[in-house]
Design an enzyme around this catalytic site. Structure first.
Site, PDB file in Angstrom:
ATOM      1  N   ASP A 159      16.533 -36.677  66.951  1.00 59.03           N
ATOM      2  CA  ASP A 159      17.823 -35.940  67.113  1.00 59.03           C
ATOM      3  C   ASP A 159      18.717 -36.882  67.008  1.00 59.03           C
ATOM      4  O   ASP A 159      18.550 -37.928  66.296  1.00 59.03           O
ATOM      5  CB  ASP A 159      17.887 -35.209  68.678  1.00 59.03           C
ATOM      6  N   LYS A 188      11.187 -31.341  65.053  1.00 56.90           N
ATOM      7  CA  LYS A 188      11.620 -32.085  66.255  1.00 56.90           C
ATOM      8  C   LYS A 188      11.203 -31.149  67.658  1.00 56.90           C
ATOM      9  O   LYS A 188      10.606 -31.759  68.580  1.00 56.90           O
ATOM     10  CB  LYS A 188      12.975 -32.171  66.009  1.00 56.90           C
TER      11      LYS A 188
END
Length: 229
Positions: free
Chosen positions: A158, A139
């Site tokens: 997220d 991420k």
């Protein structure tokens, strides 16, 4: 039967053809782009290295708090050399307010040392190299590549991206990896770098975790989860 059909529609199941889902995803993204013309990361930074530090600090911490801490941090520590040399205890004090400060300080120092030893002090430009650095997962690597270098290698997932992707019926995934794959299959690569920022802004302001504001949402006509909360 009606409930089952509704569930399939909500999750983007077999009742909705792939091309229709792709079209709906593209339409949703276009609407959000018009609503949020400025949708880059909220993390303040002056270089790709500072961005890398900021994304590590942002774990379990708000962007607003990271920016407050980083403003003072970057006055004292400006380069990989500075972060590699600073004592662990001193760095912990500087980043204390971001939470998990011991682990973050350890990761920041290790990342800085790795950059100096293996990358001539420069943040690498590939996913494979980035995820080998301490404190950086897929991420955060996606954010660094997209925001720092303008490279779209994936989509940063997220909590906001996960929630909205499921509500909009773009993914059935339970993990960030599965959701990322589903989104990448629906959206053109040129848009991958914008997805995270757009969904974060909409998730924070409208499609909140509790009591989403469906009546105010610009996507309520194409969202299979609208008014179901």
């Amino acid at each position: 039967m009606a409930r089952m059909e509704s569930k399939n529609k909500k999750l983007g199941g077999s009742s909705e053809a792939k091309n229709a889902l792709v079209e709906r995803a593209g339409k949703a993204l276009a609407i959000l782009k018009r609503l949020y013309p400025c949708h880059g990361t909220a993390l303040k930074h002056g270089s790709v290295f500072q961005l890398s530090v900021a994304v590590i600090l942002s774990a379990q911490c708000t962007d607003a708090m990271v920016n407050i801490v980083a403003r003072e941090l970057f006055k004292k520590l400006k380069s990989p050399e500075d972060f590699a040399a600073v004592p662990q205890g001193e760095l912990e004090k500087l980043i204390y307010s971001t939470g998990f400060y011991r682990a973050k300080a350890k990761n920041l120092r290790a990342m800085a040392k790795a950059l100096l030893e293996k990358h001539d002090g420069t943040v690498p430009k590939t996913m494979g190299e980035l995820v080998k650095l301490h404190g950086i997962g897929r991420k955060t690597a996606n954010i660094i590549l997209s925001e720092g270098y303008g490279i779209a290698e994936g989509i940063a997932v997220d909590t906001h991206v996960k929630r909205l992707s499921v509500r909009l019926g773009f993914s059935r995934g339970k993990t960030p990896e599965r959701i990322e794959r589903d989104l990448m299959a629906l959206l053109p690569k040129k848009d991958w770098g914008e997805v995270n920022g757009l969904l974060i802004m909409h998730g924070r302001g409208v499609c909140t975790a509790r009591k989403p504001k469906c009546a105010e949402c610009v996507l309520n006509r194409i969202c299979p989860s609208a008014f179901m909360f």
